[in-house]
Design a protein around this motif. Structure first.
Motif, mmCIF file in Angstrom:
data_model
loop_
_atom_site.group_PDB
_atom_site.id
_atom_site.type_symbol
_atom_site.label_atom_id
_atom_site.label_comp_id
_atom_site.label_asym_id
_atom_site.label_seq_id
_atom_site.Cartn_x
_atom_site.Cartn_y
_atom_site.Cartn_z
ATOM 1 N N SER A 1 0.828 -1.188 0.000
ATOM 2 C CA SER A 1 0.000 0.000 0.000
ATOM 3 C C SER A 1 0.865 1.240 0.000
ATOM 4 N N THR B 1 -2.398 6.862 -2.169
ATOM 5 C CA THR B 1 -3.112 7.003 -3.422
ATOM 6 C C THR B 1 -3.157 8.471 -3.791
ATOM 7 N N GLU C 1 -8.441 2.451 -3.686
ATOM 8 C CA GLU C 1 -8.668 1.517 -2.582
ATOM 9 C C GLU C 1 -9.759 0.509 -2.963
ATOM 10 N N GLY C 2 -10.767 0.978 -3.701
ATOM 11 C CA GLY C 2 -11.814 0.060 -4.159
ATOM 12 C C GLY C 2 -11.270 -0.987 -5.113
ATOM 13 N N ARG D 1 -8.257 -2.153 -4.978
ATOM 14 C CA ARG D 1 -7.563 -3.096 -4.098
ATOM 15 C C ARG D 1 -8.556 -4.064 -3.458
ATOM 16 N N ALA D 2 -9.715 -3.561 -3.100
ATOM 17 C CA ALA D 2 -10.726 -4.428 -2.494
ATOM 18 C C ALA D 2 -11.150 -5.521 -3.468
ATOM 19 N N THR E 1 -7.306 -3.064 -15.388
ATOM 20 C CA THR E 1 -6.973 -2.232 -14.233
ATOM 21 C C THR E 1 -6.484 -0.860 -14.660
ATOM 22 N N LEU F 1 -16.412 2.139 -6.908
ATOM 23 C CA LEU F 1 -15.186 1.751 -6.225
ATOM 24 C C LEU F 1 -14.938 2.585 -4.972
ATOM 25 N N ALA G 1 -15.923 -0.732 0.522
ATOM 26 C CA ALA G 1 -14.869 -1.162 -0.400
ATOM 27 C C ALA G 1 -13.557 -0.460 -0.082
ATOM 28 N N VAL G 2 -13.653 0.826 0.252
ATOM 29 C CA VAL G 2 -12.452 1.587 0.602
ATOM 30 C C VAL G 2 -11.827 1.024 1.878
ATOM 31 N N GLY H 1 -10.124 -2.194 0.998
ATOM 32 C CA GLY H 1 -8.920 -1.881 0.235
ATOM 33 C C GLY H 1 -7.787 -1.414 1.122
ATOM 34 N N SER I 1 -6.192 -4.346 2.675
ATOM 35 C CA SER I 1 -5.823 -5.416 1.734
ATOM 36 C C SER I 1 -4.428 -5.977 1.964
#
Length: 694
Positions: A3, A6, A24-25, A27-28, A282, A301, A306-307, A310, A313
């Protein structure tokens, strides 16, 4: 997996470091694909593509971070960069590796501690991908289970990228300054393409020629990180993308990633060109996030749950796999339902380590010094290395001190050296044995590794041994089951003046059928067989000696489920007859009974009750290559058989130790120690047979 901060961009197109929740989404989604796949959900056979998503994201974030610093300050502080990575990544890594060593000690058989301890050390040093690549083509490692740090291969690739990539950018910046140029992005674009193109080409090539190796090694993966880097370089261009086009691009990218999880499987050559689908998907999502707004995929996302996933993750990726391996070792095959429960349980240690280790170290005011941050990272790395070394050092010995004694082995059968040697009754009298079961997989014949062609290559390798100046030439052909007799054959050949010319390939018998390997037609075996046959015809040996483990091939060329023993018998007969018709007779060394279990592991776990490690003779024969060898040899007039099975299993059931020697390494191979004790028995059978047919 790893990580980084971002980023978003301002309206002027300059990166601002503003948090991008859509990343981050992504990554999720990536970690979700990996977790579900590792849980054993068959409906998502391509969930491993989540790793490819992570690669693109990492390449994008790290390159963006470096370029922003370079454009803002005119330089890149390598010390700051590496210090930031060290305190962000290494504390959690050290904690997980130490815990993994404990879990392995608690749940996994001692026979794997040495291998897994080495894996943990390699994981701590971020070189485990190369170790796994080497193991993937090592037939001697066929019984080594899934490593509890196998998932670290992708982290190793990323860390190797993090070491090299900043140096490349610094070198390009220095080169530009020397020439009075300040436009770094166009030049860096060319530099990235110079990495992507050959890396992708090599990935396609190696995926075809050696897929097991291609999956793990860094050069086949650099292009995926490079795609992310290319996206980071093109920020200005992406800001000019029309919103409507960005919306379509983003949703198409998400569809490509999700579809990859359903379309691809372990039978798909990977990474190769197929990996372009999730990686470009991606890249499309990242590009779309610049201008698509909430109506695009970035809006979905950026959903808060989801964030949150992520952001977790990296921790989830670290923790989930050791728990799956430990649970599997403890309970056996988990199945999808229990696999999902274990994956769900991994959220607990992931969240705890994230809150109590990762973030506190990462944001500690006292760790603003680069030197201190690097020191902390080095200390946590040392924790991982020490954990792996300790796991190796605590490997127990189960031989009862037998390593310093001379064991009679097969000569004890019927000699009176051990009461009723080779029978169940004799097991109660066994006080010591060699080799040690925890290291039995290393008790192998000393032939050069290159003499055994791996499963990927169709190219024969010719090796000469025995009496290389001998007047009589014997061709030795088959898989590792003929080479398990290397020590005995080599000694006999030197005594008798025989020149041995061998052609062997992992898990590939000498016939003209189509075997199945890893659920797919074993095409390289068929190609190797044809090539070896041609070489034997050209060589014209006095005779050919063969053996093999596999006893079935496909009867229908379009159906891998059509394997049968009868088809193998026919395939052997055709190949052997074709050879004998050229004037070369054959001797078939019948395969030993196959225990159907890891005998050495059973002995290590039951040193005081070896009867737990015996097996039924008929079942052992039914699992062996002899099931097809015997009827095939009867149909070929110039083929003779040598049968030493009664020297390996003199009674029923078959026992794990005879004459103070452990019989089996791996699932069905004899230990070299025991095979050596059979030299005289083999000599008594082989010499007359050779004299008769030559």
């Amino acid at each position: 997996m790893t990580s980084s901060d971002t980023s978003a961009t301002s309206v002027k197109g300059r990166p601002t470091g503003v948090f991008r929740p859509d990343i981050e989404g992504m990554r999720a989604i990536a970690i979700g694909l990996v977790l579900i796949y590792h849980a054993g959900v068959r409906q998502l056979p391509g969930g491993f593509v989540g790793v490819d998503v992570f690669f693109v994201i990492s390449g994008f974030l790290i390159t963006g971070l470096l370029i922003r610093e370079l454009e803002r300050t005119g330089r890149i502080s390598l010390a700051t960069f590496y210090a930031r990575r060290a305190k962000r990544l290494l504390p959690a890594t050290g904690l997980v590796l130490a815990t993994t060593a404990l879990l392995t000690w608690w749940t996994v058989s001692a026979v794997d501690w040495r291998a897994f301890g080495g894996d943990i050390v390699s994981a701590a040093l971020y070189v485990v991908n190369w170790r796994l690549a080497d193991r993937s083509v090592d037939y001697l490692a066929e019984d080594v289970g899934a490593s509890p740090v196998q998932h670290f291969w992708s982290l190793a690739v990323e860390e190797q990228f993090y070491i090299v990539w900043p140096l490349l950018i610094v070198a390009l910046a220095w080169w530009l300054r020397r020439r009075g140029h300040m436009r770094i992005r166009p030049v860096l674009t060319a530099g990235i393409l110079a990495v992507i193109v050959p890396s992708l080409a090599y990935s396609v090539y190696l995926t075809t020629s050696s897929p097991a190796t291609a999956f793990f090694v860094t050069p086949t993966r650099l292009w995926e990180l490079g795609i992310g880097a290319l996206v980071a370089i093109g920020t200005t261009a992406w800001l000019r993308l029309r919103r409507s086009a960005a919306i379509v691009l983003g949703w198409a990218g998400l569809a490509a990633v999700i579809a990859s999880g359903f379309w691809f499987s372990t039978s798909t050559p990977w990474p190769g060109s197929a990996a372009l689908v999730p990686t470009l998907g991606t890249a499309a999502m990242i590009i779309a996030g610049y201008t698509s707004g909430r109506a695009g995929v970035a809006g979905v996302l950026s959903w808060r749950p989801a964030v949150w996933v992520g952001g977790l993750s990296y921790s989830l990726y670290l923790w989930h796999w050791p728990l799956i391996v430990a649970a599997t070792a403890y309970w056996g095959d988990l199945g999808a339902r229990r696999g999902l429960l274990v994956v769900a349980a991994s959220f607990i240690p992931a969240y705890i380590s994230y809150r109590l280790v990762e973030n506190p170290v990462r944001f500690a005011p006292s760790l603003k010094s680069n030197r201190l941050s690097l020191s902390v990272g080095a200390n946590f790395t040392a924790v991982g290395v020490l954990a792996g070394l300790l796991l190796v050092l605590v490997v127990p010995s189960s031989t009862g001190g037998g390593s310093d004694r001379e064991a009679p082995g097969a000569s004890a059968i019927g000699s009176g050296a051990e009461p009723e040697a080779g029978t169940t009754a004799s097991l109660a009298d066994v006080e010591w044995y060699v080799p040690d079961p925890v290291t039995a997989v290393e008790d192998v014949p000393p032939y050069p590794p290159e003499c055994q062609v791996d499963q990927q290559s169709p190219v024969p390798v010719r090796c000469e041994w025995g009496d290389v100046d001998g007047d009589l030439t014997i061709g030795v052909v088959g898989d590792s089951k003929i080479m398990q007799w290397y020590s005995a054959i080599d000694e006999i050949a030197k005594d008798e003046g025989w020149r041995i010319v061998s052609y062997t390939k992992s898990a590939c018998g000498f016939h003209d059928g189509m075997q199945v390997a890893k659920g797919e037609p074993y095409e390289s075996c068929a190609a190797w067989n044809d090539a070896v046959f041609d070489e034997l015809v050209e060589l014209g040996p006095d005779l050919v000696l063969t053996s093999q483990r596999i006893n079935d091939v496909m009867s229908d060329p379009d159906d891998v489920e059509s394997r049968s023993v009868d088809a193998m018998v026919d395939a052997m007969v055709r190949r052997w007859t074709a050879l004998t018709e050229t004037g070369t007779p054959m001797i078939v060394l019948l395969d030993n009974p196959n225990p159907g279990m890891a005998v050495y592991e059973c002995v290590a776990e039951n040193p005081d009750d070896l009867t737990q490690c015996q097996f039924d003779l008929e079942e052992g024969i039914s699992r062996s290559g002899a099931l097809a060898q015997v009827p095939a040899a009867k149909k070929v007039p110039d083929a003779k058989t040598i049968d030493l099975r009664s020297e390996i299993c003199p009674g029923d059931p078959c026992v794990p130790v005879i004459g103070n020697v452990l019989l089996y390494r791996q699932t069905s191979h004899l230990t070299d120690t025991y095979a050596r004790t059979l030299t005289e028995q083999l000599r008594n059978e082989l010499v007359p047979a050779v004299e008769e047919v030559s």
